[in-house]
Motif scaffolding. Structure first.
Motif, short mmCIF file in Angstrom:
data_model
loop_
_atom_site.label_atom_id
_atom_site.label_comp_id
_atom_site.label_asym_id
_atom_site.label_seq_id
_atom_site.Cartn_x
_atom_site.Cartn_y
_atom_site.Cartn_z
N GLU A 40 -9.37 -2.90 2.19
CA GLU A 40 -8.25 -3.57 3.03
C GLU A 40 -8.65 -4.77 3.71
O GLU A 40 -8.00 -5.87 3.92
CB GLU A 40 -7.77 -2.79 4.07
CG GLU A 40 -6.69 -2.87 4.88
CD GLU A 40 -6.19 -2.04 5.84
OE1 GLU A 40 -5.42 -2.21 6.70
OE2 GLU A 40 -6.41 -0.79 5.60
N MET B 136 0.99 -1.34 -0.08
CA MET B 136 -0.07 0.04 0.14
C MET B 136 0.83 1.38 -0.05
O MET B 136 0.67 2.38 -0.70
CB MET B 136 -0.87 0.02 1.14
CG MET B 136 -2.14 -0.92 0.96
SD MET B 136 -3.41 -0.56 2.40
CE MET B 136 -3.41 -2.29 2.91
N VAL C 296 -5.67 2.38 -1.19
CA VAL C 296 -5.38 3.69 -1.39
C VAL C 296 -6.33 4.74 -1.57
O VAL C 296 -7.15 4.62 -2.42
CB VAL C 296 -4.32 3.83 -2.26
CG1 VAL C 296 -3.59 5.40 -2.05
CG2 VAL C 296 -2.99 3.02 -2.25
N ILE D 251 -5.07 -4.05 -2.12
CA ILE D 251 -4.26 -3.12 -1.87
C ILE D 251 -4.98 -1.89 -2.07
O ILE D 251 -5.96 -1.60 -2.88
CB ILE D 251 -3.22 -2.95 -3.15
CG1 ILE D 251 -2.42 -4.06 -3.36
CG2 ILE D 251 -2.45 -1.55 -3.13
CD1 ILE D 251 -1.48 -4.24 -2.29
#
Length: 176
Positions: free
Chosen positions: A36, A8, A43, A41
């Protein structure tokens, strides 16, 4: 999971932002938190400022999405050039502790005393909140809860009760 955290962080660094922020994952319904939890991944980002579109934010967003897509094999080709902060200038910061956030306890006018992005020390004044409904009262002094950087600040002078006035991010180590 340290492997997931490292992935991440690497993905987030592709945006070229100065700060890579780690925050709490307790708010129900956060898309990043759900991703998550599924081992993806994840963001998230806020590249506007006060609901604005700015040249740097648009550029960082485009760079980050393209970088992530190439690194994850969703797009073929070379990584886009980093047009912003090089990795040597990027800092991981943590705002997950509630004390990192100054929320407006009442509607008023926010007066910052430290510029956005500046380093602060615990106890340093970072702003004032003026209650214009009680002009005889002294303003509320806002102090940095810990050493770190001002990574978020109210955009307009007039703020509503509960609004984030400042966020002080504590510097972390990169995942290894």
């Amino acid at each position: 999971d340290i492997t997931e955290r490292k992935a991440m962080e690497e993905t987030a660094r592709g945006f070229g932002t100065r700060f890579i922020m780690q925050y709490q994952n307790q708010t129900p319904g956060l898309l990043t938190g759900l991703a998550e939890d599924l081992g993806k991944i994840s963001v998230g980002t806020e590249m506007g400022w006060g609901r604005a579109a700015q040249v740097a934010g648009v550029s960082m967003s485009k760079q980050g999405v393209l970088t992530a897509a190439v690194k994850q094999g969703l797009l073929k080709g070379d990584l886009p050039p980093n047009r912003h902060y090089p990795e040597s200038e990027q800092l991981p910061v943590d705002t997950s502790h509630p004390a990192s956030n100054h929320l407006a306890p009442f509607e008023g006018h926010f007066e910052p005393t430290v510029e956005l992005g500046r380093k602060v020390t615990a106890g340093q004044r970072v702003g004032w909140l003026h209650d214009f409904n009680r002009i005889d009262d002294p303003p509320l002094e806002l102090l940095a809860p810990h050493d770190g950087y001002i990574i978020c600040q109210a955009w307009g002078a007039k703020v509503i009760q509960g609004q984030v006035l400042t966020q002080v991010g504590r510097v972390l180590e990169w995942a290894k």
